[in-house]
Scaffold this active site. Sequence first.
Site, PDB file in Angstrom:
ATOM      1  N   ASN A   9       0.871  -1.178   0.000  1.00  0.00           N
ATOM      2  CA  ASN A   9       0.000   0.000   0.000  1.00  0.00           C
ATOM      3  C   ASN A   9       0.907   1.226   0.000  1.00  0.00           C
ATOM      4  OD1 ASN A   9      -1.773   2.064   0.580  1.00  0.00           O
ATOM      5  ND2 ASN A   9      -2.285   1.344   2.645  1.00  0.00           N
ATOM      6  N   TRP A  10       1.005   1.866  -1.155  1.00  0.00           N
ATOM      7  CA  TRP A  10       1.940   2.993  -1.282  1.00  0.00           C
ATOM      8  C   TRP A  10       1.409   4.259  -0.611  1.00  0.00           C
ATOM      9  CZ3 TRP A  10       4.196   2.963  -6.996  1.00  0.00           C
ATOM     10  CH2 TRP A  10       4.830   1.730  -7.235  1.00  0.00           C
ATOM     11  N   LYS A  11       0.147   4.266  -0.231  1.00  0.00           N
ATOM     12  CA  LYS A  11      -0.494   5.439   0.380  1.00  0.00           C
ATOM     13  C   LYS A  11      -0.270   6.680  -0.497  1.00  0.00           C
ATOM     14  CE  LYS A  11      -0.142   3.180   4.802  1.00  0.00           C
ATOM     15  NZ  LYS A  11      -0.012   3.279   6.243  1.00  0.00           N
ATOM     16  N   HIS A  95      -9.557   1.310   5.143  1.00  0.00           N
ATOM     17  CA  HIS A  95      -8.230   1.454   5.771  1.00  0.00           C
ATOM     18  C   HIS A  95      -8.353   2.375   6.984  1.00  0.00           C
ATOM     19  CE1 HIS A  95      -4.084   2.604   6.486  1.00  0.00           C
ATOM     20  NE2 HIS A  95      -3.763   1.468   5.888  1.00  0.00           N
ATOM     21  N   GLU A  97      -6.612   4.722   8.031  1.00  0.00           N
ATOM     22  CA  GLU A  97      -6.406   6.160   7.790  1.00  0.00           C
ATOM     23  C   GLU A  97      -7.672   6.796   7.232  1.00  0.00           C
ATOM     24  OE1 GLU A  97      -2.789   5.502   5.636  1.00  0.00           O
ATOM     25  OE2 GLU A  97      -1.882   4.909   7.540  1.00  0.00           O
ATOM     26  N   GLU A 167      -5.369  -4.863  10.817  1.00  0.00           N
ATOM     27  CA  GLU A 167      -4.332  -3.852  11.009  1.00  0.00           C
ATOM     28  C   GLU A 167      -4.590  -3.102  12.312  1.00  0.00           C
ATOM     29  OE1 GLU A 167      -2.374  -2.688   7.062  1.00  0.00           O
ATOM     30  OE2 GLU A 167      -4.140  -1.449   7.270  1.00  0.00           O
ATOM     31  N   GLY A 173       2.619   2.275  10.739  1.00  0.00           N
ATOM     32  CA  GLY A 173       3.574   3.362  10.559  1.00  0.00           C
ATOM     33  C   GLY A 173       4.315   3.747  11.822  1.00  0.00           C
ATOM     34  N   SER A 213       3.462  -2.123  10.300  1.00  0.00           N
ATOM     35  CA  SER A 213       4.918  -2.219  10.469  1.00  0.00           C
ATOM     36  C   SER A 213       5.481  -3.595  10.103  1.00  0.00           C
ATOM     37  CB  SER A 213       5.325  -1.815  11.891  1.00  0.00           C
ATOM     38  OG  SER A 213       4.978  -0.459  12.130  1.00  0.00           O
TER      39      SER A 213
HETATM   40  P1  PGA Z   1       2.893   0.315   7.622  1.00  0.00           P
HETATM   41  O1  PGA Z   1       1.412   0.495   7.009  1.00  0.00           O
HETATM   42  O2  PGA Z   1       3.444  -0.982   7.053  1.00  0.00           O
HETATM   43  O3  PGA Z   1       3.664   1.503   7.151  1.00  0.00           O
HETATM   44  O4  PGA Z   1       2.754   0.247   9.088  1.00  0.00           O
HETATM   45  C1  PGA Z   1       0.551  -0.596   6.853  1.00  0.00           C
HETATM   46  C2  PGA Z   1      -0.781  -0.133   6.299  1.00  0.00           C
HETATM   47  O5  PGA Z   1      -1.294   0.907   6.726  1.00  0.00           O
HETATM   48  O6  PGA Z   1      -1.387  -0.785   5.406  1.00  0.00           O
END
Ligand code: PGA
Length: 252
Positions: A9-11, A95, A97, A167, A173, A213
């Site tokens: 997931n490149w966000k 997600h 976020e 998650e 993150g 992470s």
């Molecule tokens: P991260 O993000 O690996 O940077 O913790 C995972 C995600 O949000 O899908």
Amino acid sequence: MRTPLIIGNWKMNTLREEAARLGRELGDALAGATGVEAGICPPFTHLAALAEPARKAGLALGAQDLFWEPKGAFTGEVSAAMLKDAGCSYVIVGHSERRHVLMEPDDWVARKLRAALQGGLTPILCVGETLGEREQGKTEAVVTRHVRSALEGLAPADVGRIVVAYEPVWAIGTGRNATPDQAQEVHALVRKLLAGLAGADVADRVRIQYGGSVKPDNVDVLLAKPDVDGALVGGASLEAASFARIVKFRRA
Ligand code: PGA
């Protein structure tokens, strides 16, 4: 047997040139990966351009979000058909976020998931508790709510077409990942919930990814757990070598 699924997931990262370079580097870095399915979810603006490099690299293409309406006056939104047309087979829904920064409620997640299924995309449904919720002992309640509110009322065959990503929000993150046992505990709960909704056979087929992470140095132990069927990878998917090492995780 569930084929492990690793999705990057490149966000909201990469400009065009960087995205193209990463696409090319992944082609080389992933050579020789077998027995695993991998994919990338770049920003919307790069999807069409990355469709061909992703195909050559053996990667599925996915999007990070979608809107539930098929078309019309919805400024800023992107439909399932548009994603399909750009070459996507996967789409992330719910997600954390989007739930916590963009304040998306559960019923939006449910509508998006249905639109993805209807549009022939595989939704990756993200579920997971915040740190506060975990500390208050609410992990099970939150994950149960996320799973049920998104999937209740779906035909079992449709439940069988989705992917779930557990998650924990506190692990995203932050460099702080759930322990393999913590992940396994919630994954087993998710599979039990899926069995309640769609039957044990369907639940047994659905892949449940862990996210938060995931790095080259923790992927092997996480994926050694029986109900951890892959990873949804943020930060470590932005570098070809680390993403490739995750895709080529070592089996226990
Ligand atoms: P991260 O993000 O690996 O940077 O913790 C995972 C995600 O949000 O899908």
